[in-house]
Motif scaffolding. Structure first.
Motif, PDB file in Angstrom:
ATOM      1  N   PHE A  18       3.047  34.650  26.523  1.00 55.76           N
ATOM      2  CA  PHE A  18       3.798  35.360  27.725  1.00 55.76           C
ATOM      3  C   PHE A  18       2.818  35.378  29.017  1.00 55.76           C
ATOM      4  O   PHE A  18       1.651  35.689  28.699  1.00 55.76           O
ATOM      5  N   ASN A  19       3.644  34.873  29.931  1.00 56.23           N
ATOM      6  CA  ASN A  19       3.075  34.980  31.275  1.00 56.23           C
ATOM      7  C   ASN A  19       3.955  35.249  32.320  1.00 56.23           C
ATOM      8  O   ASN A  19       4.837  34.396  32.628  1.00 56.23           O
ATOM      9  N   PHE A  27      15.329  35.656  23.640  1.00 54.49           N
ATOM     10  CA  PHE A  27      15.071  34.515  23.024  1.00 54.49           C
ATOM     11  C   PHE A  27      14.067  34.712  21.947  1.00 54.49           C
ATOM     12  O   PHE A  27      13.128  35.075  22.030  1.00 54.49           O
ATOM     13  N   LYS A  28      14.551  34.164  20.723  1.00 54.76           N
ATOM     14  CA  LYS A  28      13.742  34.410  19.299  1.00 54.76           C
ATOM     15  C   LYS A  28      13.167  33.242  18.828  1.00 54.76           C
ATOM     16  O   LYS A  28      13.532  32.110  19.478  1.00 54.76           O
ATOM     17  N   THR A  86      10.216  42.275  28.107  1.00 55.92           N
ATOM     18  CA  THR A  86       9.635  42.650  26.879  1.00 55.92           C
ATOM     19  C   THR A  86       9.440  41.707  25.928  1.00 55.92           C
ATOM     20  O   THR A  86      10.122  40.712  25.773  1.00 55.92           O
ATOM     21  N   HIS A  87       8.361  41.596  25.211  1.00 55.05           N
ATOM     22  CA  HIS A  87       7.984  40.389  24.416  1.00 55.05           C
ATOM     23  C   HIS A  87       7.234  40.618  23.183  1.00 55.05           C
ATOM     24  O   HIS A  87       6.393  41.702  23.087  1.00 55.05           O
ATOM     25  N   THR A  88       7.257  39.634  22.235  1.00 59.54           N
ATOM     26  CA  THR A  88       6.376  39.648  21.172  1.00 59.54           C
ATOM     27  C   THR A  88       5.620  38.165  21.080  1.00 59.54           C
ATOM     28  O   THR A  88       5.789  37.560  22.328  1.00 59.54           O
ATOM     29  N   ALA A  89       4.912  37.990  20.090  1.00 58.71           N
ATOM     30  CA  ALA A  89       4.442  36.782  19.931  1.00 58.71           C
ATOM     31  C   ALA A  89       5.190  35.495  20.134  1.00 58.71           C
ATOM     32  O   ALA A  89       5.248  34.366  20.050  1.00 58.71           O
ATOM     33  N   GLN A  96       8.870  28.762  28.761  1.00 60.69           N
ATOM     34  CA  GLN A  96       8.116  27.617  28.452  1.00 60.69           C
ATOM     35  C   GLN A  96       7.385  27.932  27.365  1.00 60.69           C
ATOM     36  O   GLN A  96       6.804  28.917  26.926  1.00 60.69           O
ATOM     37  N   THR A  97       7.276  26.740  26.444  1.00 61.75           N
ATOM     38  CA  THR A  97       6.547  26.830  25.261  1.00 61.75           C
ATOM     39  C   THR A  97       5.405  25.547  25.325  1.00 61.75           C
ATOM     40  O   THR A  97       5.761  24.491  25.844  1.00 61.75           O
TER      41      THR A  97
END
Length: 202
Positions: free
Chosen positions: A115-116, A107-108, A155-158, A187-188
């Motif tokens: 991230f949690n 998801f971009k 895996t994630h970025t900001a 969730q954002t």
């Protein structure tokens, strides 16, 4: 000297036994359909969807958007944030039918994403899986039947997150508009609340 080596080896083995379960039994954060809304309050939490199946790359998915604070702007007379969730908190749900193995679903373009993946506090987690219950039959979710949620890693970025999924079992169909398949959530917390920034799935 031998005694010192044995002591060091014993300490090492203890550390392995302590740390091993943390990685071996890491769990996916799991929410239940009624955790953030029930059927009787659907106008307060259901912002959008669910949709028919959409296509991307090598898989299909259905989508829905939830206001986890039960604050769909239109239901509260909030004309400033019309079309969104008044608080700016959004849960994006993506349901993927069975059949995928060793999938990496990304998801971009996430806006307001932190991230949690704490499985012990799924209400605070910002990624995870949604499981069905009887209190909410209008939200996309996973009906487990004889199966469980696979061990998903991330895996994630900001501004992006990738779900690494070993397999998607043949989950049974839900009731109402719960759908059928593995349901993921992201969730954002967006500011301002509108216009809404939708993630891009690839």
């Amino acid at each position: 000297m031998k005694l010192e080596k044995r002591a060091a080896l014993s300490i090492l083995m203890i550390l392995v036994l302590i740390l091993y379960p943390i990685s071996a039994f890491a769990a996916t954060p799991i929410r239940h359909g009624s955790d953030k809304g029930v059927d009787s309050g659907v106008d307060g939490w259901n912002l959008f969807g669910p949709t028919h199946l959409l296509s991307v790359a090598n898989f299909n998915y259905a989508q829905q958007v939830q206001c986890p604070n039960n604050d769909v702007a239109a239901s509260q007379g909030d004309t400033t944030n019309a079309g969104g969730c008044s608080s700016g908190a959004y849960v994006f749900l993506f349901q993927i039918p069975t059949g995928l193995t060793n999938a990496a679903i990304s998801f971009k373009n996430l806006v307001g994403f932190t991230f949690n993946d704490d499985p012990n506090n799924p209400d605070q987690a910002t990624v995870g899986a949604m499981v069905c219950d009887a209190g909410n039959t209008k939200l996309l979710c996973t009906t487990l039947g004889p199966y469980q949620i696979p061990n998903i890693t991330f895996t994630h970025t900001a501004t992006s997150v990738t779900f690494h999924i070993p397999n998607i079992p043949a989950y049974p169909a839900g009731i109402g508009t719960q759908g059928q398949g593995l349901t993921l959530f992201v969730q954002t917390q967006q500011s301002p609340a509108v216009p809404v920034a939708f993630p891009k799935i690839i």
